[in-house]
Design a protein around this motif. Structure first.
Motif, PDB file in Angstrom:
ATOM      1  N   VAL A 545      13.975  29.052  11.607  1.00  0.00           N
ATOM      2  CA  VAL A 545      12.712  28.465  11.154  1.00  0.00           C
ATOM      3  C   VAL A 545      11.585  29.078  11.991  1.00  0.00           C
ATOM      4  O   VAL A 545      11.205  28.530  13.028  1.00  0.00           O
ATOM      5  N   PRO A 546      10.997  30.205  11.580  1.00  0.00           N
ATOM      6  CA  PRO A 546       9.908  30.831  12.339  1.00  0.00           C
ATOM      7  C   PRO A 546       8.572  30.150  12.065  1.00  0.00           C
ATOM      8  O   PRO A 546       7.781  30.604  11.236  1.00  0.00           O
ATOM      9  N   LEU A 547       8.310  29.082  12.770  1.00  0.00           N
ATOM     10  CA  LEU A 547       7.089  28.313  12.516  1.00  0.00           C
ATOM     11  C   LEU A 547       5.841  29.110  12.870  1.00  0.00           C
ATOM     12  O   LEU A 547       4.792  28.925  12.245  1.00  0.00           O
ATOM     13  N   GLY A 548       5.939  29.992  13.876  1.00  0.00           N
ATOM     14  CA  GLY A 548       4.767  30.785  14.228  1.00  0.00           C
ATOM     15  C   GLY A 548       4.333  31.684  13.094  1.00  0.00           C
ATOM     16  O   GLY A 548       3.134  31.913  12.880  1.00  0.00           O
ATOM     17  N   THR A 549       5.279  32.209  12.322  1.00  0.00           N
ATOM     18  CA  THR A 549       4.946  33.058  11.185  1.00  0.00           C
ATOM     19  C   THR A 549       4.156  32.284  10.139  1.00  0.00           C
ATOM     20  O   THR A 549       3.314  32.851   9.431  1.00  0.00           O
ATOM     21  N   ALA A 550       4.415  30.976  10.032  1.00  0.00           N
ATOM     22  CA  ALA A 550       3.693  30.140   9.078  1.00  0.00           C
ATOM     23  C   ALA A 550       2.416  29.553   9.666  1.00  0.00           C
ATOM     24  O   ALA A 550       1.768  28.717   9.028  1.00  0.00           O
ATOM     25  N   GLY A 551       2.044  29.944  10.900  1.00  0.00           N
ATOM     26  CA  GLY A 551       0.787  29.503  11.481  1.00  0.00           C
ATOM     27  C   GLY A 551       0.843  28.196  12.239  1.00  0.00           C
ATOM     28  O   GLY A 551      -0.192  27.590  12.510  1.00  0.00           O
ATOM     29  N   TYR A 552       2.031  27.740  12.651  1.00  0.00           N
ATOM     30  CA  TYR A 552       2.151  26.471  13.359  1.00  0.00           C
ATOM     31  C   TYR A 552       1.827  26.663  14.839  1.00  0.00           C
ATOM     32  O   TYR A 552       2.236  27.640  15.462  1.00  0.00           O
ATOM     33  N   ASP A 553       1.100  25.698  15.416  1.00  0.00           N
ATOM     34  CA  ASP A 553       0.911  25.637  16.860  1.00  0.00           C
ATOM     35  C   ASP A 553       1.936  24.649  17.423  1.00  0.00           C
ATOM     36  O   ASP A 553       2.650  23.985  16.670  1.00  0.00           O
ATOM     37  N   PRO A 554       2.059  24.533  18.754  1.00  0.00           N
ATOM     38  CA  PRO A 554       3.073  23.633  19.318  1.00  0.00           C
ATOM     39  C   PRO A 554       2.954  22.189  18.847  1.00  0.00           C
ATOM     40  O   PRO A 554       3.968  21.510  18.663  1.00  0.00           O
ATOM     41  N   GLU A 555       1.742  21.676  18.659  1.00  0.00           N
ATOM     42  CA  GLU A 555       1.584  20.291  18.227  1.00  0.00           C
ATOM     43  C   GLU A 555       2.141  20.090  16.820  1.00  0.00           C
ATOM     44  O   GLU A 555       2.911  19.171  16.549  1.00  0.00           O
ATOM     45  N   ARG A 556       1.742  20.993  15.899  1.00  0.00           N
ATOM     46  CA  ARG A 556       2.240  20.874  14.531  1.00  0.00           C
ATOM     47  C   ARG A 556       3.744  21.158  14.475  1.00  0.00           C
ATOM     48  O   ARG A 556       4.463  20.582  13.653  1.00  0.00           O
ATOM     49  N   ALA A 557       4.217  22.060  15.354  1.00  0.00           N
ATOM     50  CA  ALA A 557       5.635  22.387  15.362  1.00  0.00           C
ATOM     51  C   ALA A 557       6.476  21.173  15.723  1.00  0.00           C
ATOM     52  O   ALA A 557       7.524  20.922  15.121  1.00  0.00           O
ATOM     53  N   ALA A 558       6.032  20.372  16.716  1.00  0.00           N
ATOM     54  CA  ALA A 558       6.775  19.171  17.108  1.00  0.00           C
ATOM     55  C   ALA A 558       6.855  18.183  15.956  1.00  0.00           C
ATOM     56  O   ALA A 558       7.910  17.584  15.694  1.00  0.00           O
ATOM     57  N   ALA A 559       5.752  18.011  15.227  1.00  0.00           N
ATOM     58  CA  ALA A 559       5.746  17.088  14.087  1.00  0.00           C
ATOM     59  C   ALA A 559       6.654  17.606  12.971  1.00  0.00           C
ATOM     60  O   ALA A 559       7.386  16.833  12.337  1.00  0.00           O
ATOM     61  N   TYR A 560       6.592  18.908  12.738  1.00  0.00           N
ATOM     62  CA  TYR A 560       7.447  19.495  11.687  1.00  0.00           C
ATOM     63  C   TYR A 560       8.922  19.296  12.035  1.00  0.00           C
ATOM     64  O   TYR A 560       9.736  18.935  11.171  1.00  0.00           O
ATOM     65  N   LEU A 561       9.278  19.540  13.293  1.00  0.00           N
ATOM     66  CA  LEU A 561      10.673  19.435  13.690  1.00  0.00           C
ATOM     67  C   LEU A 561      11.207  18.021  13.511  1.00  0.00           C
ATOM     68  O   LEU A 561      12.343  17.815  13.065  1.00  0.00           O
ATOM     69  N   ALA A 562      10.393  17.027  13.877  1.00  0.00           N
ATOM     70  CA  ALA A 562      10.839  15.637  13.714  1.00  0.00           C
ATOM     71  C   ALA A 562      11.124  15.325  12.255  1.00  0.00           C
ATOM     72  O   ALA A 562      12.160  14.722  11.919  1.00  0.00           O
ATOM     73  N   SER A 563      10.226  15.751  11.362  1.00  0.00           N
ATOM     74  CA  SER A 563      10.430  15.494   9.932  1.00  0.00           C
ATOM     75  C   SER A 563      11.590  16.323   9.394  1.00  0.00           C
ATOM     76  O   SER A 563      12.380  15.841   8.567  1.00  0.00           O
ATOM     77  N   ALA A 564      11.703  17.575   9.855  1.00  0.00           N
ATOM     78  CA  ALA A 564      12.754  18.453   9.348  1.00  0.00           C
ATOM     79  C   ALA A 564      14.134  17.922   9.688  1.00  0.00           C
ATOM     80  O   ALA A 564      15.046  17.936   8.854  1.00  0.00           O
ATOM     81  N   VAL A 565      14.326  17.446  10.917  1.00  0.00           N
ATOM     82  CA  VAL A 565      15.628  16.930  11.320  1.00  0.00           C
ATOM     83  C   VAL A 565      16.006  15.714  10.485  1.00  0.00           C
ATOM     84  O   VAL A 565      17.154  15.581  10.031  1.00  0.00           O
TER      85      VAL A 565
END
Length: 880
Positions: A545-565
């Motif tokens: 899951v390359p979140l940086g390629t989709a423009g995610y910063d660390p804050e958005r990445a943490a939220a995405y990961l919680a929902s993704a799991v």
């Protein structure tokens, strides 16, 4: 006696040569004498000396023409004899279809596989960058530079005629199926001109494309052009969307160009300025004009007279000068390599070269077995042709003439083998394209094809094999004695039998070597798949899951990961899920320094590898926690992290006292230890237990991507499809790539699996050839000894005893071959020791199994013709 005869023959030939040269010299002197006499006669008749000389030359010109015609006639005669020999060889081979088929197929297999392997060695070791013009003039620097420094160096290239820059970045490309992650080659505008690479369609990038404000353009790789644009010219002018920005396609690269690294296969090339405008995530905050961000690799073409060493000295001096003037640090170390060497990857160059050379050596062994088998067949054939060769010699044919006839037959046979070998080579190349070399180099990415260099090699190896397997039979056939053969006294059948037995022993030795190698690599693969890695690999897969390629910063990445799991855990067929910065058994890792609170420092802060993982990771991967707990969702936020250590960490630094609750000082922050995990394998199944750390905080590594680890409770493919669908429903702009952990293990041992399969296949082929040789030798021995066997039977010998005698002679050759093969296996084991896992090069079980297989197979092959002894009629044998 033989030595004296050879000396007399040599003296006779030398005398003939001297006599011929003396006659030619006398003829030249006579020609000059008559020319002078005729010139003097013309002068006395009133001609000028010049005119008299011209008239004399015209008169004797016809004589020179006659001499030239004689030489032409002699050449024509030689060609006619050669054509006659070829026609005779074709007629003989056509009259023996069984012999011709076996010999041609044996040679075809050996030549074909050897030709395909040469193509691999050529594309990896000799000519890895065929699209780069004069690649020996191109060098690359191992140290990366900031963009401003590159511009200053390129403005005055000094030792280089041109200096370019390049790097590779992951980008998200929008497709009808969603966003996929691709590799983009980020290059300076003069990159393709520096390398001398021409386009297949359209044009390549130039300096104008890399200017500020220039349109965003791209060059497609040949692979993407064929698979996604159908190989049509309408691709030029089309639009591709990278990181949400449109790029116009201006050209297509040649099939043989895939950048300057074989382990990196870019899908597209864009300019530095184009990538600067399309950056997303954390990389978008980086300043291209910063002198503190070193991210570009230099590639330059040398000026005439410059070398890699001299260009390195100039680059170091100029770099230091510019760095000091700009207030930056000069380079600590600067390595300059030929771009052809760097194409293999600086970290895996030695392993790749060793693997390819070993691969080639294995194939050459198989070719030697094929040559030995055909030589054995030709020796048997020569014995049956003794009467023919004796008659030729009795009628005046010289030894050289007979030997030439036999060698021509060998060359014709090798030509048929080469024709079959071309088909085998094409088929082998298709198989090799699915293999992987060390350093994650896909053979398909090196552009392995049947080109002119491979054809030239095939012709050369065919001629060499013709001489190799035809030399001994030709020498023996040329030495046939007409008086002995025509007098029915035989002509050295014992010598031929010993030579054929020696060839069988040679084949058995090489077969033993291949069988032992196949066994060692087979056990390596079994050990790799069965070794305890500290967690359960079955049903475990990861989704990149390359979140940086989709423009995610660390804050958005943490939220995405919680929902993704949560979404993946709810997907059908999924038992558990958790995320990690590095998946299990990844070929990379990060290191950090730490200190333990309230523990006196007795040495410099130690360095330990670590991984950043989230809640549910230990349950999903199956790594047991022997103490404490795993991570909580709240501990993934920046500044509120926790740590889990493994058993080796505890044994090394916290052997006494309570571990859970202790504080680690890492990068200026105190982090509590909340659990202790069991030791596991982290970067490979061959590693030994070592200290390891797990952290929970989401940092800027999210820009590079992470893996979602999923445990399937049912069929893995169905669970993988359901998990990917759940993630696409969360955010379709995030490119995803799923892979099983077992596939990762198999990929790590791809070179061993490749060599194991090759050795097993070639060992099977050489075993068949060796058994054929054993069968032929025993059959020949029984046929030649039929009269002796009849006498023995007439005198009361039992048939069983005679069968045992024949088998004993045959198995002695097999035993000698096995002994030599064991010795060769022990010596060759040093070359493959680095590729083995869980088994020693001199493994007794492997060697004993291979030897037992050869003994049983050899006895079976010899028993069939040996049993013919029981059918010998003493009366008929003695009358014959």
């Amino acid at each position: 006696m033989r030595t004296l005869k050879r000396l007399r023959e040599l003296a006779r030939r030398l005398g003939g040569t001297l006599k011929r040269r003396r006659l030619e010299k006398e003829m030249d002197e006579e020609f000059r004498f008559h020319l002078q006499r005729l010139t003097e006669r013309n002068v006395r008749s009133g001609m000028t000396p010049a005119e008299a000389w011209r008239r004399a030359r015209l008169t004797f010109g016809s004589l020179e023409g006659m001499r030239e015609e004689g030489r032409e006639e002699q050449r024509s005669r030689h060609l006619e004899i050669l054509a006659q020999d070829i026609r005779y060889a074709l007629r003989l081979l056509r009259g023996s279809p069984g012999f011709t088929t076996v010999a041609t197929l044996s040679l075809g297999l050996g030549i074909g596989v050897c030709t395909a392997t040469f193509g691999l060695a050529d594309r990896v070791l000799l000519n890895p960058l065929p699209a780069v013009r004069d690649a020996h003039e191109v060098v690359t620097a191992g140290t990366r530079v900031p963009h401003p420094l590159f511009r200053e160096l390129a403005a005055s290239p000094g030792a280089f005629s041109a200096l370019a820059a390049q790097t590779t970045r992951a980008m998200g490309r929008l497709t009808p199926e969603g966003t996929v992650e691709i590799r983009a080659g980020v290059v300076s505008g003069n990159y393709f001109r520096t390398l001398g690479v021409d386009p297949l369609v359209g044009r390549m990038l130039n300096e104008g494309d890399d200017a500020r404000g220039a349109p965003q353009v791209a060059v497609l790789s040949h692979r993407v052009w064929r698979t996604e644009f159908g190989g049509g010219r309408n691709a030029v002018g089309a639009e591709v969307v990278l990181n949400g920005r449109p790029f116009t396609v201006v050209g297509v690269a040649q099939p043989s160009f895939r950048g300057t690294r074989l382990d990196v296969d870019p899908d597209v090339w864009i300019t530095i300025q184009g990538w600067g405008r399309a950056r997303v995530g954390e990389l978008a905050t980086m300043d291209l004009a910063s002198r503190g961000w070193s991210w570009l690799q230099l590639t330059g073409r040398l000026r005439p007279g410059e070398t890699a060493a001299s260009s390195g000295r100039w680059l170091r001096d100029r770099w230091t000068e510019l760095a000091v003037a700009g207030g930056a640090e000069p380079p600590d170390e600067l390595r300059i390599d030929q771009v052809r060497s760097a194409a293999l990857g600086l970290g895996t160059e030695v392993q790749t070269r060793r693997f390819v050379k070993l691969f080639m050596a294995v194939v050459l062994v198989a070719l030697l077995v094929a040559c030995a088998n055909v030589a054995n067949l030709l020796l048997a054939r020569a014995v049956h042709r003794e009467n023919e060769l004796a008659i030729r010699s009795a009628l005046g044919a010289s030894h050289g003439r007979v030997a030439r006839q036999l060698l021509v037959e060998s060359v014709v046979l090798a030509g048929g083998g080469a024709a079959v070998g071309m088909l085998v080579a094409v088929w082998t190349i298709r198989l090799l394209r699915g293999l992987q070399l060390p350093g994650s180099i896909d053979v398909a990415a090196v552009g392995l094809v049947m080109d002119a260099r491979s054809l030239a090699f095939a012709c050369g190896i065919s001629l060499l094999t013709a001489v190799s397997f035809g030399l001994f039979p030709a020498i023996r056939g040329a030495r046939v004695r007409p008086a002995r053969v025509l007098g029915a006294r035989g002509s050295g059948g014992a010598d031929a039998a010993r030579l054929r037995a020696g060839l069988v022993a040679f084949q058995v030795a090489l077969c033993m070597l291949l069988l032992a190698g196949a066994g060692l690599f087979g056990r390596t693969m079994v050990n790799a798949l069965e070794t305890d890695v500290g967690f359960d690999r079955e049903g475990l897969f990861g989704i990149r899951v390359p979140l940086g390629t989709a423009g995610y910063d660390p804050e958005r990445a943490a939220a995405y990961l919680a929902s993704a799991v949560e979404r993946v855990r709810a997907a059908p067929g999924v038992a558990a899920a958790g995320w990690a910065a590095a998946p299990p058994l990844a070929d990379y890792e990060d290191l950090t320094r730490f200190t333990i609170q309230d523990v006196p420092a007795t040495e410099e802060a130690p360095t330990v590898p670590f991984n950043t993982v989230g809640p549910g990771y230990f349950e999903a991967v199956g790594i047991p926690l022997v103490k404490g707990r795993g991570f909580l969702p709240a501990e993934t936020r920046t500044g509120s992290g926790a740590a889990v250590v493994n058993e080796s960490f505890v044994a090394r630094w916290l052997p006494v006292g309570e571990v859970v609750g202790r504080m680690l000082l890492v990068q200026g922050e105190f982090i509590p230890i909340v659990g202790v995990s069991r030791d596991a394998k982290y970067t490979g199944v061959a590693e030994t237990p070592r200290p390891y750390l797990y952290f929970s905080t989401v940092e800027d590594w999210a820009a590079d991507g992470l893996d979602l680890l999923v445990r399937a409770e049912g069929a893995e493919p169905e669970a993988m499809a359901a998990a990917v669908a759940a993630l696409r429903g969360l955010d379709g702009s995030v490119p995803l790539a799923a892979r099983s952990v077992n596939d990762r293990v198999a990929a790590a041992f791809a070179p061993q699996r490749t060599l194991g399969l090759l050795l097993a296949l070639l060992a099977a082929l050489t075993l068949v050839l060796a058994l054929t040789g054993i069968y032929g030798v025993v059959s020949y021995s029984v046929e030649r000894s039929r009269r002796e066997l009849g006498v023995r039977l007439a005198l009361g010998a039992r048939a069983g005893d005679l069968v045992g005698m024949v088998l004993k002679g045959a198995m002695s050759s097999v035993a000698v071959g096995i002994g030599a093969g064991v010795l060769a296996s022990l010596l060759a084991g040093r070359a493959v020791e680095a590729l083995l896992f869980g088994v020693a090069p001199g493994d007794v079980i492997t060697l004993a199994s291979a030897a037992a297989l050869l003994m049983v197979a050899g006895a079976a092959a010899a028993a069939v013709p040996a049993w013919q002894v029981t059918r010998v009629d003493p009366a008929l044998a003695m009358r014959g």
